[in-house]
Design a protein around this motif. Structure first.
Motif, mmCIF file in Angstrom:
data_model
loop_
_atom_site.group_PDB
_atom_site.id
_atom_site.type_symbol
_atom_site.label_atom_id
_atom_site.label_comp_id
_atom_site.label_asym_id
_atom_site.label_seq_id
_atom_site.Cartn_x
_atom_site.Cartn_y
_atom_site.Cartn_z
ATOM 1 N N ALA A 164 112.311 57.950 33.862
ATOM 2 C CA ALA A 164 111.979 56.606 33.392
ATOM 3 C C ALA A 164 112.898 56.185 32.253
ATOM 4 O O ALA A 164 113.325 55.019 32.175
ATOM 5 N N ARG A 165 113.225 57.123 31.348
ATOM 6 C CA ARG A 165 114.141 56.798 30.254
ATOM 7 C C ARG A 165 115.526 56.458 30.783
ATOM 8 O O ARG A 165 116.206 55.572 30.275
ATOM 9 N N ARG A 166 115.938 57.153 31.830
ATOM 10 C CA ARG A 166 117.251 56.872 32.421
ATOM 11 C C ARG A 166 117.264 55.482 33.056
ATOM 12 O O ARG A 166 118.230 54.730 32.905
ATOM 13 N N GLU A 167 116.190 55.145 33.766
ATOM 14 C CA GLU A 167 116.133 53.816 34.381
ATOM 15 C C GLU A 167 116.116 52.728 33.308
ATOM 16 O O GLU A 167 116.729 51.671 33.469
ATOM 17 N N GLN A 168 115.423 53.000 32.215
ATOM 18 C CA GLN A 168 115.413 52.024 31.119
ATOM 19 C C GLN A 168 116.819 51.828 30.558
ATOM 20 O O GLN A 168 117.227 50.703 30.245
ATOM 21 N N PHE A 169 117.589 52.918 30.407
ATOM 22 C CA PHE A 169 118.951 52.817 29.906
ATOM 23 C C PHE A 169 119.812 51.982 30.849
ATOM 24 O O PHE A 169 120.605 51.151 30.401
ATOM 25 N N LEU B 164 98.179 69.604 26.542
ATOM 26 C CA LEU B 164 97.935 69.070 27.878
ATOM 27 C C LEU B 164 99.209 69.249 28.704
ATOM 28 O O LEU B 164 99.913 68.289 29.006
ATOM 29 N N PRO B 165 99.532 70.482 29.095
ATOM 30 C CA PRO B 165 100.799 70.757 29.781
ATOM 31 C C PRO B 165 100.824 70.164 31.185
ATOM 32 O O PRO B 165 99.792 69.838 31.779
ATOM 33 N N ASP B 166 102.029 70.038 31.711
ATOM 34 C CA ASP B 166 102.190 69.481 33.058
ATOM 35 C C ASP B 166 101.465 70.307 34.108
ATOM 36 O O ASP B 166 101.034 69.790 35.141
ATOM 37 N N LEU C 271 99.131 62.315 35.353
ATOM 38 C CA LEU C 271 99.932 61.924 34.193
ATOM 39 C C LEU C 271 101.397 62.212 34.486
ATOM 40 O O LEU C 271 101.712 63.155 35.219
ATOM 41 N N PRO C 272 102.310 61.404 33.947
ATOM 42 C CA PRO C 272 103.737 61.634 34.226
ATOM 43 C C PRO C 272 104.197 62.982 33.672
ATOM 44 O O PRO C 272 103.827 63.376 32.561
ATOM 45 N N THR C 273 104.997 63.660 34.430
ATOM 46 C CA THR C 273 105.555 64.943 34.015
ATOM 47 C C THR C 273 106.782 64.711 33.134
ATOM 48 O O THR C 273 107.260 63.582 32.986
ATOM 49 N N ILE C 274 107.300 65.808 32.594
ATOM 50 C CA ILE C 274 108.515 65.704 31.786
ATOM 51 C C ILE C 274 109.648 65.120 32.624
ATOM 52 O O ILE C 274 110.404 64.244 32.157
ATOM 53 N N HIS C 275 109.791 65.583 33.847
ATOM 54 C CA HIS C 275 110.857 65.083 34.723
ATOM 55 C C HIS C 275 110.686 63.596 34.982
ATOM 56 O O HIS C 275 111.671 62.827 34.942
#
Length: 950
Positions: free
Chosen positions: A535-540, A514-516, A526-530
Motif C-alpha cells: 500500500a505504501r508503494r502504491e501511495q508513492f 497482535l502479530p500477523d 487485518l492487513p499484513t506487513i506485506h
C-alpha cells in the motif's frame, strides 16, 4: 487519458498517468452526472482533507465556465462517515473516543487485573501499546479466543474489559463507520449523496473503513479515478549529501520556480519521514522568507511553554529542585501572577550565593540598600518556590481527574500564564493547544484510576506529544507536507524529498501484541506487513502522478546516524544526478545560481570579493578576529585607553586583592570587577565540601573562638574550640555530600584546628596576646582606609579585613591572614620582594594597617600568612613591614593603579586547572591570543607582572 477501465459490480475504476489528467476526468464525470440537473448532488471522496480542499477549488474554477456547482461535495471517507452518522442520529449523545481516554480505560483494567502484564502494568508505555492495539481490535476482536496465543488472548481480554469501562458514552472509528454503513440503507441518505466518485483513493488499511467503502459501492455505486505513472518515471532524480543539504537545495529550487512566475500555492514539497524533514524544511523556508502551508518547524512539545510545564510536573512538591525552576525561568515562560519576581539571572545568583542572614551580619551596622534589596529578592524568590510546590501538591493530590484538570489549569494560569494581553502569535497558538491538553484531562473522570503524580505526568506528556502546530493555510504559500498529503493534490510543481531506501520505503514493524500469525483467527482480516508495504508503494506511485513537473531528491548520507543511503528501490532504473554540497555552493554557486537566504548571499559575496560594503557588523567581527589572530593590542584585546570612561573611582577604597586579580588576568578582572560578570557554582551538585567552603568554615570557627578570647566571654580551651567547630559542621552540612567523605573532612578539620590551637597556646605562653579579630578598615562606617601616596602624585585608598592582630609584650605587632591551601606559591614573598614581583599586595597593606595597633612607634610590625592545614604544612610566610616594604608597595601598586585608571585589560589567561572566565571563553584560544600580544610595546611597563611561573 484512460489506461484501463474495470467494472466490478457497482464500482468502476479508471486509471490515468497523471493527476492533472485525472482532474480533467473528474470535472467531466461531475458534468456528466449533473447533465440537465444542475442541483444534482455529487459526492467526491479525496484521500486527505487538504486534497478535498484542492478538489473543491479546482471544480469551482472549471465547472460551469468557472461558476462552479453548489451541489458538489468534496470530502474524505472519514468526514463523510461522520456526516452520515450524524444525519441518521445513531450516535446521538456519544462523543468520539480520544486515544487518551482509551488508554485511561486500559490503565484501569491493568491496575485491577494485570494478568500477563503484571511486571509492566504500572508503566505508561504498556497501557499505550495495548490501547493502540485495542483500536485495531474494535473491528477484529473475535467472539471466541480459542486458538489465539496467550499474549493475544490477554490483549483481547484487556480490550473487552476496557470497552466495558468506556460504556456507551463514546464511539470508536469502528462504531462510526458501522453507523454510516447502516445509514446508507436509507433511500433519503443515498439521495443526498448522489453519484459517488472516489479520487486517488488508496486501499483502506482499516477494516472498518474498508467495510464502509464496500457499502458505498453496493448502496450508492462508486466510480474511482486514480493516477499512477509507470514504475520508472522520467522525473529528475537529484541526490544531496545529506538531509540538511537536501532541504537547502529544495528551497533554492523553489525560489527559482517562484522567480519564473510559478505561484507559491501551485508548488508542493513533500517528505517521506517527519524526522528530520518536517523541521528542516520549515526552518529553511522560514529563513528564506517563503510562506508555506503545512506543519510548523515546532511541535507543541518543542515549545518552551510545553517543556516548562513538563519539567515543573516532574518536581517533588515537598522539595522542588530549584535548578529545574531556574531552567524554566530562563526560557522566559515562567512567572508569578501573584507577585513580581526578580529576573532569572538575579534568581540564579541568589540561589548560588544566598544573602547572609541578618543575625549573622554585624549587629552594629545597618545593611546597605543593595544588601536589603538582595534580601528582599531572596525572600520573594524562596516564597515563590514554596508556593509553586504547594500548588503542585494540590495537582498531585486531586481526588478525581476533573479536580486534577481544574487545579492544573489554575497552576498553568498562575505560573505559565501570559505576561500581557498581547503576546506573540506562535506563543498564543502554543498556549491554546496546551490549554486543550489540560482540559482534556477531565475526560478521564470515571474511567482511568484515580489521578496520581505519575499518571498526571504521563497524560499531559501524551497530550503534548500528540499535538502539532500547523502554519499557514491552503492557498497562501508553498504546500508542505508528508507523502500522504501530496496524493491527489492540484499542483503544478512538486518536489519529493527523502526518497531513499530506509525512508521510502521505511521499515514496517509487526505489532508484537497482535502479530500477523493471528490474523486468520480474528473476526476480520487485518492487513499484513506485506500488504501494508504494498500500500505504501502504491501511495508513492500516486504521489509521482501529482503535478505537471516533478523533482525527486534523496540524501546520500545521514550525518546524524552515519552510513550511506541509496535511492529508493521504488525508483529502480532511473538516472541520478549528484548535487554539490552546500559548502560547494557557497564557494562556487548553487546549481540554480540562487542564494536561498540573505546570509547565504552575504557569505558567497564575501568569499568572492573578500568584503561586504556597508555591513558594519561583519566589519567589526573581521576586525576582532584580525586583532586577536595577530596579537594587536586594540579595544578588542583589552585596550580601553581611548574608549572608556573612568574604570575606578579614585576616592573609593579598593582591596589589595583587587590589584592581585588584575595581575593574574586583567581581562578577567574587567569581566568580574567592572562588568560584574560573576561565575557561580551550584553547590547542590557537589558531593563533598569544596576548598573554598572548607576555608570559610575554618575562618569562621577561629573567628568565633578568638573573638571570645579577646572580649573575655570565654577562656582558652581546645574543647571550646572543637564545640564551635561542631556547631559549624552542623550548619554547613550539605545533604548532597557523600557521608563518608564529609566524615573524613570533619576529622581532618578537627586535627587542623587542634594544631592551630596548640601553636597559638605556645605563642600566648611566650608573651603574645590577641588584640583584634576580623579587623576591618576602609568601610563606610569604621576604621579609615589605609592611604598610600603613589609616584604619580595620586593617592590610593585601601580597604580590607584582617583575620587577626596580635601584640607581643615587647610591643611588636603581628597581623595574621589565615590560609587553608598550600604554601608553595607564597614562598617568593620576602622583605626584599614583599609583593612577589607585583603579584601579592595583602601583606604589605595589612602591615601598614597594623601599625595602628602599635603602642611604640619604634616597635616592629610583622605581616604573615599562616597556613592552618596539613596541606600547607602549618607553615608561616611573612616579613617585617618597614619603610623599604612601603616603598616597594608604592611602586608596584602605582603601576597597577595606573593601568586600571588608563583602561589596560589584556587577556592574560588564568589557570585552566579550575573553572574561571578563561576556561569558559576557551583556554586554548585565550592562550593563543596572549602569546601574540604579551610582547606588545604598550604592555612593556607591566611585563614584570606577567612573568610565567616556573
Amino acid at each position: 487519458m484512460s489506461t484501463s477501465s474495470v467494472l466490478e459490480g457497482h464500482s468502476s475504476t479508471q486509471t490515468y498517468t497523471s493527476t492533472p489528467e485525472a482532474l480533467q476526468a473528474l470535472a467531466e464525470a461531475v458534468t456528466q452526472a449533473q447533465q440537465g440537473k444542475p442541483l444534482q448532488p455529487v459526492t467526491v471522496l479525496a484521500p486527505s482533507w487538504a486534497a478535498a480542499q484542492d478538489l473543491a477549488h479546482y471544480l469551482g474554477r472549471v465547472l460551469s465556465d468557472g461558476r462552479g456547482s453548489a451541489a458538489v461535495r468534496t470530502t474524505t471517507l472519514a468526514d463523510l462517515a461522520e456526516e452520515l452518522a450524524a444525519t441518521d442520529g445513531q450516535l446521538a449523545g456519544r462523543a468520539p473516543l480520544p486515544a487518551m481516554v482509551r488508554e485511561g480505560a486500559v490503565t484501569a483494567v491493568l491496575a485491577d487485573a494485570p494478568g500477563l502484564f503484571a511486571e509492566v502494568a504500572d508503566q505508561p508505555a504498556t497501557a499505550r501499546a495495548i490501547a493502540a492495539t485495542s483500536a485495531a481490535l474494535d473491528a477484529a476482536c473475535p467472539d471466541t479466543l480459542t486458538g489465539l496465543s496467550p499474549l493475544v488472548c490477554e490483549v483481547a481480554r484487556v480490550h473487552r474489559a476496557a470497552a466495558g469501562i468506556l460504556g456507551g458514552s463514546w464511539y470508536t472509528s469502528h462504531d462510526l463507520y458501522s453507523a454510516a454503513a447502516t445509514a446508507l440503507q436509507t433511500p433519503r441518505i443515498r439521495k443526498l449523496l448522489g453519484p459517488v466518485i472516489g479520487f486517488q483513493l488508496a486501499e483502506e488499511q482499516d477494516p472498518s473503513a474498508a467495510a464502509f467503502r464496500a457499502a458505498l459501492e453496493q448502496q450508492a455505486g462508486t466510480a474511482y479515478l486514480t493516477a499512477m505513472p509507470s514504475p520508472a518515471p522520467g522525473e529528475e532524480i537529484l541526490s544531496a549529501s545529506d538531509a540538511d543539504d537536501e532541504a537547502r537545495a529544495v528551497v533554492r529550487l523553489v525560489i527559482e520556480k517562484l522567480r519564473t512566475g510559478t505561484p507559491g500555492h501551485r508548488i508542493g514539497v513533500f517528505y517521506s519521514a517527519a524526522e528530520p524533514y518536517r523541521a528542516l524544511l520549515a526552518q529553511r523556508f522560514d529563513e528564506a522568507g517563503i510562506s508555506f502551508a503545512g506543519p510548523s518547524a515546532l511541535a507543541l512539545a518543542d515549545t518552551g511553554l510545553a517543556r516548562g510545564l513538563g519539567n515543573l510536573l516532574h518536581l517533588d512538591p515537598a522539595k522542588p529542585d530549584v535548578r529545574v525552576i531556574l531552567d524554566v525561568m530562563s526560557q522566559g515562560v515562567l512567572h508569578w501572577r501573584e507577585g513580581n519576581l526578580p529576573s532569572s539571572a538575579v534568581c540564579e545568583r541568589l540561589h548560588a550565593s544566598p544573602p547572609a542572614e541578618q543575625e549573622e551580619a554585624d549587629e552594629d551596622r545597618e545593611p546597605t540598600e543593595a544588601e536589603q534589596k538582595r534580601q528582599q529578592d531572596y525572600a520573594q524568590f524562596t516564597g515563590f518556590v514554596g508556593v509553586l510546590g504547594e500548588r503542585l501538591a494540590e495537582v498531585f493530590t486531586a481526588r478525581t481527574w476533573t479536580e486534577a484538570a481544574g487545579t492544573l489549569a489554575e497552576f498553568v494560569t498562575e505560573f505559565l500564564g501570559p505576561r500581557s494581553e498581547t503576546e506573540r502569535p506562535e506563543l498564543a497558538k502554543a498556549r491554546k493547544a496546551l490549554d486543550e491538553v489540560v482540559r482534556d484531562l477531565g475526560l478521564l473522570h470515571g474511567i482511568a484510576p484515580a489521578p496520581s503524580a505519575a499518571a498526571v505526568r504521563a497524560a499531559v506528556a501524551q497530550g503534548i506529544e500528540a499535538r502539532r502546530l500547523p502554519t499557514g493555510s491552503i492557498g497562501t504559500g508553498v504546500v508542505l507536507g508528508s507523502y500522504d498529503d501530496g496524493v491527489g493534490r492540484d499542483l503544478d510543481v512538486v518536489f519529493i524529498t527523502g526518497a531513499a531506501d530506509g525512508l521510502a520505503p521505511a521499515r514496517i514493524r509487526e505489532n508484537p501484541l497482535l502479530p500477523d500469525s493471528a490474523g486468520h483467527l480474528l473476526a476480520v482480516k487485518l492487513p499484513t506487513i506485506h500488504e501494508r508495504s504494498s500500500a505504501r508503494r502504491e501511495q508513492f506511485r500516486q504521489l509521482l502522478a501529482t503535478g505537471t513537473e516533478r523533482t525527486i531528491l534523496f540524501p546520500r548520507g545521514n550525518l546524524r546516524a552515519g552510513g550511506t543511503l541509496q535511492a529508493s528501490r521504488w525508483l529502480a532504473g532511473t538516472t541520478v544526478t549528484d548535487l554539490p554540497s552546500f559548502a560547494h555552493g557557497l564557494m562556487h554557486g548553487s546549481p540554480t545560481g540562487v542564494a536561498a537566504t540573505g546570509q547565504e548571499w552575504r557569505v558567497r559575496r564575501l568569499l568572492s570579493t573578500g568584503s561586504l560594503t556597508g555591513d558594519a557588523v561583519l566589519a567589526t567581527v573581521s576586525e576582532i578576529r584580525t586583532d586577536r589572530r595577530n596579537g594587536t593590542f586594540s579595544r578588542f584585546n583589552g585596550n580601553l585607553t581611548s574608549v572608556c570612561g573612568p574604570i575606578i573611582d579614585p576616592q573609593r577604597a579598593i582591596s589589595p586583592t583587587n590589584l592581585e586579580d588584575w595581575v593574574i588576568s586583567p581581562l578577567a578582572y574587567f569581566l568580574r570587577r567592572v562588568l560584574r560578570a560573576e561565575l557561580f557554582e551550584d553547590v547542590t551538585l557537589e558531593v563533598q565540601i569544596s576548598n573554598l567552603q572548607r576555608g570559610n568554615l575554618m575562618h569562621k570557627v577561629l573567628e568565633d573562638y578568638v573573638r571570645g578570647l579577646t572580649d573575655g566571654s570565654q577562656t582558652v580551651s581546645s574543647e571550646r574550640l572543637l564545640e564551635i567547630a561542631e556547631a559549624a559542621f552542623e550548619s554547613t552540612t550539605n545533604p548532597a555530600w557523600l557521608l563518608h567523605t564529609w566524615d573524613r573532612d570533619k576529622s581532618r578539620i578537627r586535627t587542623d584546628l587542634q594544631k592551630v590551637h596548640d601553636s597559638d597556646q605556645q605563642a600566648r605562653e611566650n608573651g603574645w596576646q590577641h588584640l583584634s579579630v576580623e579587623a576591618e578598615f576602609g568601610a563606610e562606617d569604621g576604621e579609615p582606609p589605609v592611604e598610600l601616596d603613589l609616584p604619580n602624585g595620586s593617592t590610593v585608598r585601601f580597604r580590607g579585613k584582617v583575620d587577626r592582630v596580635d601584640r607581643h609584650s615587647s610591643g611588636q605587632v603581628l597581623v595574621i591572614d589565615y590560609k587553608t591551601g598550600k604554601a608553595d606559591k607564597y614562598k617568593k614573598l620576602t622583605r626584599e620582594d614583599p609583593t612577589a614581583g607585583g603579584t601579592r599586595f595583602q601583606l604589605p597593606v595589612y602591615g601598614l594597617f597594623a601599625r595602628r595597633f602599635s603602642t611604640d612607634p619604634g616597635a616592629e610590625v610583622r605581616a604573615e600568612y599562616r597556613f592552618i592545614t596539613a596541606d600547607g604544612k602549618y607553615e608561616r610566610v611573612g616579613y617585617e613591614v618597614g619603610a623599604d616594604v612601603e616603598t616597594r608597595l608604592r611602586e608596584d601598586a602605582g603601576l597597577v593603579m595606573a593601568a586600571l585608571q588608563a583602561g589596560i585589560f589584556p587577556p592574560r589567561p588564568e589557570s585552566d586547572r579550575y573553572t574561571n572566565h578563561t576556561t569558559l571563553m576557551g583556554a586554548a584560544g585565550v592562550r593563543h591570543t596572549w602569546e601574540r600580544l604579551k610582547d606588545d610595546p604598550a604592555l612593556s611597563d607591566y611585563s614584570r607582572f606577567f612573568q610565567e611561573e616556573k
